[in-house]
Design an enzyme around this catalytic site. Sequence first.
Site, short mmCIF file in Angstrom:
data_model
loop_
_atom_site.label_atom_id
_atom_site.label_comp_id
_atom_site.label_asym_id
_atom_site.label_seq_id
_atom_site.Cartn_x
_atom_site.Cartn_y
_atom_site.Cartn_z
CG ASP A 115 -13.33 6.50 -2.27
OD1 ASP A 115 -13.44 6.38 -1.03
OD2 ASP A 115 -12.24 6.35 -2.87
CD GLN A 132 -12.85 -1.68 -2.15
OE1 GLN A 132 -12.17 -1.62 -1.14
NE2 GLN A 132 -14.10 -2.14 -2.13
NE ARG A 158 -10.23 -5.17 -0.68
CZ ARG A 158 -9.57 -4.16 -0.11
NH1 ARG A 158 -10.23 -3.13 0.35
NH2 ARG A 158 -8.24 -4.17 -0.06
CB CYS A 178 -14.00 1.40 -1.42
SG CYS A 178 -13.65 3.16 -1.45
NE ARG A 220 -3.96 0.52 1.65
CZ ARG A 220 -5.25 0.68 1.97
NH1 ARG A 220 -5.60 1.51 2.92
NH2 ARG A 220 -6.18 0.02 1.33
CG HIS A 225 -8.00 0.04 -3.73
ND1 HIS A 225 -7.36 -1.12 -3.33
CD2 HIS A 225 -8.67 0.50 -2.62
CE1 HIS A 225 -7.62 -1.34 -2.06
NE2 HIS A 225 -8.41 -0.39 -1.60
N1 CP Z 1 -11.35 0.01 1.28
C1 CP Z 1 -10.14 -0.04 1.87
O1 CP Z 1 -9.10 -0.22 1.19
O2 CP Z 1 -10.18 0.03 3.21
P1 CP Z 1 -8.92 0.32 4.17
O3 CP Z 1 -8.35 1.66 3.75
O4 CP Z 1 -9.47 0.31 5.56
O5 CP Z 1 -7.90 -0.77 3.95
#
Ligand code: CP
Length: 352
Positions: A260, A168, A328, A300, A138, A165
């Site tokens: 989002d 997701q 997920r 998300c 990440r 992402h």
């Molecule tokens: N949707 C998502 O990636 O959640 P987090 O940022 O909590 O990992």
Amino acid sequence: MKFPDRDPELKCKEEPPMATRSVEEKNLVGEAIAMPSPLTDLTSMADLTPAMAAGLLELAALVKARPAEFRQALAGKQIVLFFEKPSFRTRLTFESGIYSLGGHAMFVDQLTSRIGEREPISDMAHNLERWVDALVLRTFAHSTVTGLAEYSSIPVINALSDYEHPCQALADFLTLQEKFGDLTKVHLTYVGDGNNVAHSLMLAAALFGSHITVGTPKGYEPQAGVLELARKIAAGTGATIQVVNDPVAAVQGADAVYTDVWASMGQEAETLERARIFHAFRVTPELYAHAAEGAVFMHCLPAHRGEEVEAAVIDSPASVVFDQAENRLHVQKAILLQLLGGAARRQPARSF
Ligand code: CP
């Protein structure tokens, strides 16, 4: 690089979508789901062909239905997670998923120093490939993800970058498939910022032959290169990809309305300005009323009630946000199984 850039349009023509059989039908023959071509990294939705994307959803559905058959599928595998940004869902679903497949997860907190600051990414990659079996990243910069994928011989998974992402988006399309069945008949509308989530949803819609409309304020549209790539893939799958600046036109007749947060991680200084610019794009019951009968609401998460979505929408029976969050886990297990060869180590339950 583990494999050269490819022409997505050409791949679409070469590889028709996999024939779909139900999880129950597959289990009758104890069949492992195999991808039509190898997947070496998941840095972007564009790493997948339409057939590979469909195969991942099929494997995720099987893992979700029969988790016990995959308990040892990643036995002996070590997977390291480097996170430069906070996470709740992504970290826990990867760690839980890895342990439930018999693998071992190691979390490295990169919140205070970015990957590549202390030593070159290429040196990190050449260390890591000698110690562990896969990387989950990440990051702020997408180039960190692609750099580690380029220099290491082990699989790299993008768990969110400033560009995409993909984990997701795959979970979101598994959720849409569960709700609506045939993805080629689904019209998904995304309203808000043309950000990393929007990019992955556009590419996913293109791969699955779905119809997506992205509604953003002027100046906040998705990157032109992503729109071009999505339309190139869509030419081979029958998908349609629209970008508009009118929230009502965007939502009109949609089967799913997705939003989002307006200020993503790293954009906190723009929060007030964005709240003013995005005001007309918040998902209120009035905006949602323009969607199709039976439309679902998607996010998300984390969500900011009273900002991009009102509680009356996200907390309504139409909301599938927790199905998305659950998926997920199953989608990421499928990605790991595919990248690490774990699907072949499935132990189907005996039927007498
Ligand atoms: N949707 C998502 O990636 O959640 P987090 O940022 O909590 O990992």
